[in-house]
Each structure stands twice: as structure tokens, then as C-alpha cells.
Design an enzyme around this catalytic site. Sequence first.
Site, PDB file in Angstrom:
ATOM      1  CG  ASP A 186      -2.167  -0.872   0.972  1.00 56.22           C
ATOM      2  OD1 ASP A 186      -2.118  -1.729   0.082  1.00 56.22           O
ATOM      3  OD2 ASP A 186      -3.167  -0.684   1.679  1.00 56.22           O
TER       4      ASP A 186
ATOM      5  CE  LYS B 208      -6.339  -2.830   1.780  1.00 56.11           C
ATOM      6  NZ  LYS B 208      -4.997  -2.379   2.181  1.00 56.11           N
TER       7      LYS B 208
ATOM      8  CB  CYS C 107       4.791  -0.074   8.023  1.00 57.59           C
ATOM      9  SG  CYS C 107       5.323  -0.025   6.293  1.00 57.59           S
TER      10      CYS C 107
ATOM     11  CD  GLU D   6      -4.555   2.249   2.856  1.00 62.20           C
ATOM     12  OE1 GLU D   6      -4.874   1.246   3.504  1.00 62.20           O
ATOM     13  OE2 GLU D   6      -3.381   2.652   2.767  1.00 62.20           O
TER      14      GLU D   6
ATOM     15  CB  SER E 146      -2.885   4.617   5.549  1.00 62.60           C
ATOM     16  OG  SER E 146      -1.856   3.999   6.306  1.00 62.60           O
TER      17      SER E 146
END
Length: 552
Positions: free
Chosen positions: A78, A121, A191, A442, A468
Site C-alpha cells: 500500500d 489486504k 510497517c 487510502e 491508511s
Amino acid sequence: MKSDSAKSGIERAPHRSLFKAMGYTDEELRRPLVGVVNSANDIIPGHVELERIVSAVKAGVRMAGGTPIAFGTIGICDGIAMNHVGMKYSLASRELIADSIEVMAIAHAFDAMVMVTNCDKIVPGMLMAAARLNLPAIIVSGGPMLAGIHEGQKIDLVTVFEAVGAVRLGKMSEEELTVIENTACPTCGSCAGMFTANSMNCLTEAIGMGLPGNGTIPAVMAARTRLAKEAGQNIMMLLKKKITPKKIMTDNAFANAMAVDMALGCSTNTVLHLMAVAREAGIRLDLDAFNRVSEKTPNLCKLSPAGKHHLEDLDLAGGVSAVMNELSRKGLIHADCLTVTGKSVKENIGNARIRDKSVIRPIERPYLKKGGLAVLFGNLAPSGCVVKQSAVVKGMLRHEGPARVFNSEEEATTAIMGGKIRKGDIVVIRYEGPRGGPGMREMLVPTSAIAGMGLDADVALITDGRFSGGTRGAAMGHVSPEAMAGGPIAVVEEGDTIAIDIPKQRITLKLPGKEIETRLSKWRPPKPKIAKGYLARYARVVSSGGEGAVVK
């Protein structure tokens, strides 16, 4: 065994011949065939080292008497897809992941599944597939990355996004931005904050589909490899005991996941994903359920972007098990739920304790008496919208201001970066929903720009797209019905007054009902932004964000 339909008996000699072409022995073919879903690739930091995790899973399966067979599936980063056309494909990839696993599992008659994942996802896509197939299954995460360090402070990917806004405002030099860019993401892994990937990995553990530690053990730790081996061994136990996902993912298990969601202050995307997984499991889950759980569940953690702590801190403080044990003290956890350990939640968390009360607060001393998420309703969002209330500054919990209306993320970002948004404004970004985007992008770039420019205490953002897990501030997403479906957000005009009341769970376009009806009667949907290919097909069949953005 289900795999007997593809390997046993005289008539299956051709099938066995094909297995032997790949080097499988008769002994391996006599054993249960365990599909190992491998989402490793070279484009996602959380997936770049998943081959190591897959190898450990396969070793565990073999140790326990099974034959592991790995196959791949797709995944999108993402962060790399953010703020360009690529982000339109991110949420839509969830359905492809679930479908591809279904296709492979049934076509090859696997007896059980271990699904190796990590990021946004891919985790819910695998949970959806597990529920749909209802074969014995375990989800294994690759684990979070460590936080970076800059001038003695921990930083992460969101620091970089927000630093861009600071550079645009003249508060930071490009040289310092480069230093932050080079230090914010120091290892492989998902992350480091409580963003969507780590949120879903923690909730996988809470719902009972991941082993204890699945959500928090850092990617670079040897404990992560050991966990993967244990998952490979445990899948054989689940197969023997006929413990399937629908025996684990019950109404009470989803209630546990929502409670942990609220305690941790997870990403707003968890609402979309839990609803989609519940649908596959045959469980009815609606937006009101999140508010009901939030009303009684305190927020115990302030993890980035809501606070200074990261997943490595949560792991050292006791992890998801410690959070669940703390919630169970007030009867907020269904402790009798079955899990992939073959034991109950109560047995799994019985010895867990908070080891750092600055990271996981005791339930008597929470950050907030209510949970980290809230669902708002009103004439602007009749079917609801979602906000991460634990990441909203106190002064913005109630806010009223003029609408600044944009029909795409790009338009809004240009205005924000160009200094055209002022204190008190409410940025409205529409035609970014599941159908209108298409793909429900996002909005981390515009929200990070607002925060980086020091406006997050004065400016709200409302969208039929999503955010996000790294978004902070008064950001309301998933507005339903979306603009492309003729929701009221489609007829908001520049300068209209909008009132936001997060404590009362209300969002209001301050216009007479007749005026809204008149505008809607004149409204016509714009041409689709993408008219061919996968996203065009997706846009024709996807539901609203209020229903989990599922393909029907």
C-alpha cells in the site's frame, strides 16, 4: 482425507505420476497434503523475506507427518501504491487473493492449509479464504519491522509521509527529509506502527486463527521462525481433531477481535475487513456492532500513529495475549472460544501479564474509556462512516466548519500542498469509494500533509474512500452510501457547513432535508474513471464500505 480424491486408487495412477514428476515419493503421497500459501515477493517489505517463514512452516509440517506443498498468491504494498492509480487496485486485490486460494485448494484437493502472509489486504484475503474453504487452517504472519531511530526518537513510515508536508511548509529541509527517508524503515517486516497490516495480524491472533505472538513478534527475530515451525506442526493436530475455521471464527470470536481492535486502537480498515471475513464465515456483523463494543471497551494502547509506541514495544510489553488477559478481567473477552492452538482463549492467555504498563495500560487506567474506533451516522453518512477516535486531538472531537469539496484525492492533495486549506476547513474527498474510485483508495498522503503542515488540530477530512492505518487526525472514511451510488456526499457544495460530533457518533450536513433531496434529484453519476479490465468488473459488483466493500 480430501486429498485421496486426487492421489489414491488405481484410477489415480496418472495423478500420482504427475506428483512423481515433481519428485514426490510414495511415502509423501500417503501423508496428508497441506497447502502452504506463499505470498512472498520482492515488492513488499513485509513479504520480501517470507520464503524463510514458508521454509519453517514446511519443516514443521514434515516434522508432524504431513506433506507441505507451497503455492503463491499476489500482494500489493500500500505504501508504494499510495497516491497514484495503483492504490485503486489495493482493496480490490483482497478478493483476488481469496479467490485464488479457493481455486488452488479445491483444484488440488488439499487436506489442510497454512497461509503465510503479512500485509494489508493479503491478511484479510487469506482469512476470507480460510472461512470460505473451511479446511483446517492457520494464518502465519511474517511479523512487523522494527522502528527507525532519528535524533533519539523512534520513527516509522508515517514520519516520512508527514515530513513531506513539513518540507512543503518550509519547516524542514530536503536534506533532513532524506535522512528520515533512509532511517524510517530499517528492516523487513510490516510497517512498524499499528497500521492496517499489524492491526489485522493482531486481530488474526485475537480471533483465534493465529498462534500467540502472531501479531507482534518482530520479523527479524528467531522467535518468528520458531512460531512458523509451530504453525506447521499445529496444522496436523487441527487436521486430526477436525478443527476447522468455522469452529473457531464464531460470533464470540468476532466479538473478541472487535474488543482487541478497540483496546489497541487499530486501523479503520479493520472494520471493512472484519465485516468481509465475517460474511465468509456466515456471521452477521454490522457497523452498529463496532459502536456497541467500543462503548464498553477501553482503549489501553497508544501505538503509532496515535502515540509513540510501536509493535516491538507491544511485543515486549506482553503482546496481544496480555491485552486480552487484561480485558478478560472485566469480562470483555469470551475466554471459552476455541483457537488454532487446539486450546481455548483462556488457556492461551492464562499466564500472560502486562510487562510494561506504559505501553499497555491497566484497564482501570485506560487512555480512553471508549475504544479506539467509532462509527458516525447522520444525513451525510446514512449508512455510516468510520473514524479512529484514539488518534484525534481532543479539540477536534467536535468540530463545525465549511466544506472544501474535491472529486479526487489528487485534487485535494494539490490544494493542501498548495496552502489553500485553512484552519477550520473540512476537506471533503468524494468519488473515491469502492465503485467510484474504483477501489476505495487510502488517503494517507492528504492526511499526512495536513498533519505535517501542522493543521491536524484544526482541519477535518471526510471521504467515501478510506484511510491508511497510519492516518491520524479528524479523518472520517468509508462514508456510505458513497458518492458514485448517489449518497448525500455527492451533493455537498463548497462552503456548506458540516458538523462533526465524534463522542455522540454524529456527522451532519447542515442543510434542510428538502434541499438535500432537491440536489439529489438533479444529481447524475459521472462517467466511470476506469472503463475496462478488472477494476471495471469490480466496480459493477462491489458493495458499499458500510457492508465491508465485498463482491456480491
